[in-house]
Design a protein around this motif. Structure first.
Motif, PDB file in Angstrom:
ATOM      1  N   VAL A  28      46.216 -49.492  -4.904  1.00  0.00           N
ATOM      2  CA  VAL A  28      45.347 -50.004  -3.841  1.00  0.00           C
ATOM      3  C   VAL A  28      44.173 -50.761  -4.441  1.00  0.00           C
ATOM      4  CG1 VAL A  28      43.787 -49.310  -1.977  1.00  0.00           C
ATOM      5  CG2 VAL A  28      46.054 -48.286  -2.153  1.00  0.00           C
ATOM      6  N   TRP A  29      43.616 -50.251  -5.523  1.00  0.00           N
ATOM      7  CA  TRP A  29      42.503 -50.927  -6.190  1.00  0.00           C
ATOM      8  C   TRP A  29      42.923 -52.320  -6.664  1.00  0.00           C
ATOM      9  CZ3 TRP A  29      37.512 -50.850  -6.572  1.00  0.00           C
ATOM     10  CH2 TRP A  29      36.877 -51.493  -7.615  1.00  0.00           C
ATOM     11  N   VAL A  31      45.342 -54.237  -5.465  1.00  0.00           N
ATOM     12  CA  VAL A  31      45.538 -55.106  -4.303  1.00  0.00           C
ATOM     13  C   VAL A  31      44.195 -55.563  -3.739  1.00  0.00           C
ATOM     14  CG1 VAL A  31      46.379 -55.151  -1.924  1.00  0.00           C
ATOM     15  CG2 VAL A  31      47.805 -54.173  -3.719  1.00  0.00           C
ATOM     16  N   LEU A  32      43.230 -54.653  -3.648  1.00  0.00           N
ATOM     17  CA  LEU A  32      41.916 -55.030  -3.115  1.00  0.00           C
ATOM     18  C   LEU A  32      41.194 -56.033  -4.007  1.00  0.00           C
ATOM     19  CD1 LEU A  32      40.628 -51.632  -1.726  1.00  0.00           C
ATOM     20  CD2 LEU A  32      41.405 -53.620  -0.437  1.00  0.00           C
ATOM     21  N   VAL A  33      41.324 -55.890  -5.300  1.00  0.00           N
ATOM     22  CA  VAL A  33      40.678 -56.849  -6.205  1.00  0.00           C
ATOM     23  C   VAL A  33      41.341 -58.215  -6.098  1.00  0.00           C
ATOM     24  CG1 VAL A  33      40.269 -57.404  -8.635  1.00  0.00           C
ATOM     25  CG2 VAL A  33      39.789 -55.128  -7.789  1.00  0.00           C
ATOM     26  N   LEU A  35      42.811 -59.382  -3.407  1.00  0.00           N
ATOM     27  CA  LEU A  35      42.345 -59.926  -2.133  1.00  0.00           C
ATOM     28  C   LEU A  35      40.912 -60.455  -2.257  1.00  0.00           C
ATOM     29  CD1 LEU A  35      43.804 -57.352   0.394  1.00  0.00           C
ATOM     30  CD2 LEU A  35      44.539 -59.717   0.023  1.00  0.00           C
ATOM     31  N   TRP A  36      40.086 -59.789  -3.046  1.00  0.00           N
ATOM     32  CA  TRP A  36      38.742 -60.298  -3.292  1.00  0.00           C
ATOM     33  C   TRP A  36      38.795 -61.635  -4.020  1.00  0.00           C
ATOM     34  CZ3 TRP A  36      36.569 -61.112  -8.158  1.00  0.00           C
ATOM     35  CH2 TRP A  36      35.267 -61.611  -8.123  1.00  0.00           C
ATOM     36  N   ASP A  40      37.168 -64.914  -2.525  1.00  0.00           N
ATOM     37  CA  ASP A  40      36.106 -65.570  -3.291  1.00  0.00           C
ATOM     38  C   ASP A  40      36.469 -67.018  -3.597  1.00  0.00           C
ATOM     39  OD1 ASP A  40      33.538 -65.241  -4.775  1.00  0.00           O
ATOM     40  OD2 ASP A  40      34.836 -65.812  -6.470  1.00  0.00           O
ATOM     41  N   LEU A  57      48.537 -60.331  -8.820  1.00  0.00           N
ATOM     42  CA  LEU A  57      48.877 -58.916  -8.700  1.00  0.00           C
ATOM     43  C   LEU A  57      49.786 -58.467  -9.836  1.00  0.00           C
ATOM     44  CD1 LEU A  57      48.352 -56.484  -6.927  1.00  0.00           C
ATOM     45  CD2 LEU A  57      50.366 -57.091  -5.601  1.00  0.00           C
ATOM     46  N   TRP A  87      34.922 -49.328 -10.271  1.00  0.00           N
ATOM     47  CA  TRP A  87      36.157 -48.575 -10.520  1.00  0.00           C
ATOM     48  C   TRP A  87      35.856 -47.206 -11.129  1.00  0.00           C
ATOM     49  CZ3 TRP A  87      38.877 -48.133 -15.482  1.00  0.00           C
ATOM     50  CH2 TRP A  87      40.115 -47.521 -15.349  1.00  0.00           C
TER      51      TRP A  87
END
Length: 103
Positions: A28-29, A31-33, A35-36, A40, A57, A87
């Motif tokens: 999940v971490w 994927v979120l990074v 997406l960031w 950005d 990814l 993190w």
């Protein structure tokens, strides 16, 4: 915040979380990074190629390093430090709670 809450609850209860939970948090971490990174790049009006999200990814740590340094230059090191702090922070906070509760 959700990871910190779960880790603190486990520390207070005295039960360590399973390894599968840590793997899920890592996925999940990542994927979120990614997406960031995509959000950005839109804010900075930087055009990335079509499949960049998928490749970022697949090559997660390297893609974060490349993106931060390519968009911010040497200031990207500061951004990478912030991401690493986000993190590591839940684990450090939960460890402090564990030490306070069980020692």
């Amino acid at each position: 915040m959700a990871v910190t809450t779960c880790l603190i609850a486990a520390a207070v209860a005295g039960h360590p979380l399973r390894e599968s939970w840590h793997r899920l948090v890592g996925i999940v971490w990542g994927v979120l990074v990614v997406l960031w990174i995509l959000a950005d790049s839109k804010l900075r009006k930087r055009t990335l190629f079509y499949d960049y999200g998928f490749l970022a990814l697949l090559l997660f740590p390297v893609s974060l390093l490349w993106y931060c340094f390519s968009t911010r230059g040497w200031r990207g090191g500061f951004m990478i430090g912030l991401v690493l702090a986000l993190w590591v922070a839940p684990y450090l906070i939960a460890d402090l709670v564990w030490q306070y509760r069980w020692r």
